[in-house]
Design an enzyme around this catalytic site. Structure first.
Site, PDB file in Angstrom:
ATOM      1  N   ALA A 179     100.823  64.601 -14.121  1.00  0.00           N
ATOM      2  CA  ALA A 179     100.964  65.859 -13.380  1.00  0.00           C
ATOM      3  C   ALA A 179      99.749  66.093 -12.493  1.00  0.00           C
ATOM      4  O   ALA A 179      99.163  67.173 -12.471  1.00  0.00           O
ATOM      5  CB  ALA A 179     101.217  67.043 -14.326  1.00  0.00           C
ATOM      6  N   HIS A 180      99.364  65.038 -11.804  1.00  0.00           N
ATOM      7  CA  HIS A 180      98.296  65.160 -10.810  1.00  0.00           C
ATOM      8  C   HIS A 180      98.347  63.963  -9.859  1.00  0.00           C
ATOM      9  O   HIS A 180      99.008  62.964 -10.137  1.00  0.00           O
ATOM     10  CB  HIS A 180      96.919  65.241 -11.485  1.00  0.00           C
ATOM     11  CG  HIS A 180      96.553  64.027 -12.271  1.00  0.00           C
ATOM     12  ND1 HIS A 180      96.650  63.980 -13.637  1.00  0.00           N
ATOM     13  CD2 HIS A 180      96.089  62.821 -11.885  1.00  0.00           C
ATOM     14  CE1 HIS A 180      96.268  62.799 -14.065  1.00  0.00           C
ATOM     15  NE2 HIS A 180      95.924  62.069 -13.019  1.00  0.00           N
ATOM     16  N   GLY A 181      97.647  64.118  -8.755  1.00  0.00           N
ATOM     17  CA  GLY A 181      97.438  63.006  -7.840  1.00  0.00           C
ATOM     18  C   GLY A 181      95.954  62.685  -7.784  1.00  0.00           C
ATOM     19  O   GLY A 181      95.126  63.447  -8.301  1.00  0.00           O
TER      20      GLY A 181
END
Ligand code: TYD
Length: 136
Positions: free
Chosen positions: A50-52
């Site tokens: 749930a991140h880049g």
């Protein structure tokens, strides 16, 4: 080496008492490893990612068990199921990842191009999409 998100087959050396699988920088993935970490203690309910990342490159390997990795980047969204310890998933910079559907006790190993740096994370999905659009 093409830097799109992709599965890379790793070299395996068979042996009567087990197998060696090798991930070698410059041959199997296009960066030098500055950090290795692994996720364990996972359950079927675990949700990770749930991140880049802005600059970080990674090679992700299901060294045990299996899980699903959903990636969004310049190529659009692609979904991979990692279940073979002889395969790595190459994750280029500017890629959002969600990781779920772990089998119990799965182990997810990650080789990373840089040391941990919270400033390299984008943790808001719409901020990530805005930045992806502005760069492409
Ligand atoms: P995060 O990268 O969000 O985990 P995942 O993608 O596996 O769900 O990291 C979770 C927490 O751990 C966050 O507080 C940052 C910290 N962390 C480190 O301190 N060093 C590291 O190398 C990593 C990967 C995470």
């Amino acid at each position: 080496m093409n830097e799109k998100a992709q599965i890379v087959d790793l070299q395996s050396i068979g042996h009567s008492s087990g197998i060696i699988t090798v991930a070698e920088s410059g041959r199997d993935f296009p960066f030098s490893v500055q950090r290795a970490y692994f996720l364990h203690g996972l359950t079927e309910r675990s949700k990770r990612g749930a991140h880049g990342h802005v600059k970080l490159r990674q090679l992700m390997i299901a060294v045990s068990g299996s899980f699903r990795v959903s990636l969004t980047g310049v190529q659009g969204t692609e979904v991979f199921r990692l279940s073979e310890p002889t395969q790595g998933l190459l994750i280029p910079p500017m890629t959002w990842r969600d990781i779920d559907e772990f089998t119990n006790s799965a182990v997810c190993m990650v080789l990373a191009s840089d040391r941990y740096d919270e400033a390299d994370y984008i943790r808001n999905y719409s901020d990530f999409l805005d930045r992806l659009k502005s760069e492409n």
